[in-house]
Design a protein around this motif. Structure first.
Motif, PDB file in Angstrom:
ATOM      1  N   ALA A   4       6.192  -2.492  -7.087  1.00  0.00           N
ATOM      2  CA  ALA A   4       5.108  -2.480  -5.720  1.00  0.00           C
ATOM      3  C   ALA A   4       4.809  -3.166  -4.811  1.00  0.00           C
ATOM      4  N   MET A   5       3.825  -3.201  -4.379  1.00  0.00           N
ATOM      5  CA  MET A   5       4.038  -4.211  -3.177  1.00  0.00           C
ATOM      6  C   MET A   5       2.371  -4.724  -2.631  1.00  0.00           C
ATOM      7  N   GLY A   6       2.082  -5.452  -3.527  1.00  0.00           N
ATOM      8  CA  GLY A   6       0.725  -6.195  -3.490  1.00  0.00           C
ATOM      9  C   GLY A   6       0.715  -7.869  -2.356  1.00  0.00           C
ATOM     10  N   ALA A   7       0.036  -8.227  -2.173  1.00  0.00           N
ATOM     11  CA  ALA A   7       0.237  -9.598  -1.521  1.00  0.00           C
ATOM     12  C   ALA A   7       1.742 -10.203  -1.306  1.00  0.00           C
ATOM     13  N   GLU A   8       2.563 -10.504  -3.208  1.00  0.00           N
ATOM     14  CA  GLU A   8       4.232 -10.375  -2.730  1.00  0.00           C
ATOM     15  C   GLU A   8       4.480  -9.143  -3.108  1.00  0.00           C
ATOM     16  N   LEU A  37       6.340  -7.045  -5.890  1.00  0.00           N
ATOM     17  CA  LEU A  37       6.139  -7.282  -7.674  1.00  0.00           C
ATOM     18  C   LEU A  37       6.998  -6.309  -8.375  1.00  0.00           C
ATOM     19  N   THR A  84       2.268  -7.500 -14.983  1.00  0.00           N
ATOM     20  CA  THR A  84       2.985  -7.510 -14.656  1.00  0.00           C
ATOM     21  C   THR A  84       2.598  -6.161 -13.943  1.00  0.00           C
ATOM     22  N   ARG A 127      -1.534  -6.075 -12.626  1.00  0.00           N
ATOM     23  CA  ARG A 127      -1.724  -5.882 -11.182  1.00  0.00           C
ATOM     24  C   ARG A 127      -0.928  -4.703  -9.985  1.00  0.00           C
ATOM     25  N   ILE A 128       0.580  -3.750 -10.423  1.00  0.00           N
ATOM     26  CA  ILE A 128       0.265  -2.715 -10.399  1.00  0.00           C
ATOM     27  C   ILE A 128      -0.373  -1.799  -9.927  1.00  0.00           C
ATOM     28  N   GLU A 131      -3.683  -1.998 -10.581  1.00  0.00           N
ATOM     29  CA  GLU A 131      -4.008  -2.032  -9.399  1.00  0.00           C
ATOM     30  C   GLU A 131      -4.374  -1.665  -8.045  1.00  0.00           C
ATOM     31  N   ILE A 132      -2.826  -1.728  -8.077  1.00  0.00           N
ATOM     32  CA  ILE A 132      -2.503  -0.917  -6.480  1.00  0.00           C
ATOM     33  C   ILE A 132      -2.348   0.210  -6.553  1.00  0.00           C
ATOM     34  N   ALA A 152       6.430   0.267  -1.453  1.00  0.00           N
ATOM     35  CA  ALA A 152       6.782  -0.653  -2.871  1.00  0.00           C
ATOM     36  C   ALA A 152       8.355  -0.609  -2.820  1.00  0.00           C
TER      37      ALA A 152
END
Length: 160
Positions: free
Chosen positions: A17-21, A23, A50, A53-54, A56-57, A96
């Motif tokens: 996935a793509m967050g601030a960086e 993942l 991890t 965090r994914i 949440e996206i 992502a």
């Protein structure tokens, strides 16, 4: 239980996935769930740092690793490192990461989560997907990756 269930051959995927960086994590508990509607399932460990965090996206990409990508599988399973350092990838439909050289990718959105004991059962709605018919999947069996030289004798199966 691990010894008995290890006799079941699995493929290996990296969920990204793509967050601030970017993942990502390695996952062997992946399956096609439904064709109508198109759904997939995977099961990250409850100890994963991890997956939350994914989650949440809400959008992710399933990267089906190819037969010669065992090192990539090990890299994305390792905690405490920059898993994307030196790894070639491009952004998929939702942003992502789609890893270079994979066998297939599936872009999805979180559709549901369920208790699975020491794992979480994730259901994802498929939004886009693509495969490379020339790339065979990475196979995991009895605690080891299947040697890639076995694939040379296997024909590539075409469209039906």
């Amino acid at each position: 239980m691990r010894a008995v269930l290890g006799t079941f051959t699995t493929g290996v995927v990296v969920v990204t996935a793509m967050g601030a960086e970017p993942l990502g994590f390695t996952c062997q508990s992946f399956a096609s769930l439904s064709l109508e509607p198109p759904l997939i399932s995977f099961s990250p460990a409850r100890t994963s740092t991890t997956w939350p965090r994914i989650r949440e996206i809400g959008r992710f990409c399933i990267n089906v690793l190819a037969h010669d990508q065992a090192e990539l599988s090990e890299r994305f399973a390792r905690p405490g490192i920059d898993r994307f350092a030196g790894v070639e990838w491009r952004a998929g439909p939702s942003g992502a990461p789609i890893l270079a050289g994979i066998s297939a990718w599936i872009a999805g959105e979180l559709a549901g989560e369920y208790d699975g004991g020491d794992h979480t059962i994730v259901v994802g709605a498929v939004r886009a997907l693509e495969r490379d018919p020339e790339r065979h999947p990475l196979i995991f069996y009895r605690g080891h990756y299947a040697p890639s030289e076995h694939w040379q004798a296997w024909p590539v199966i075409g469209e039906r």
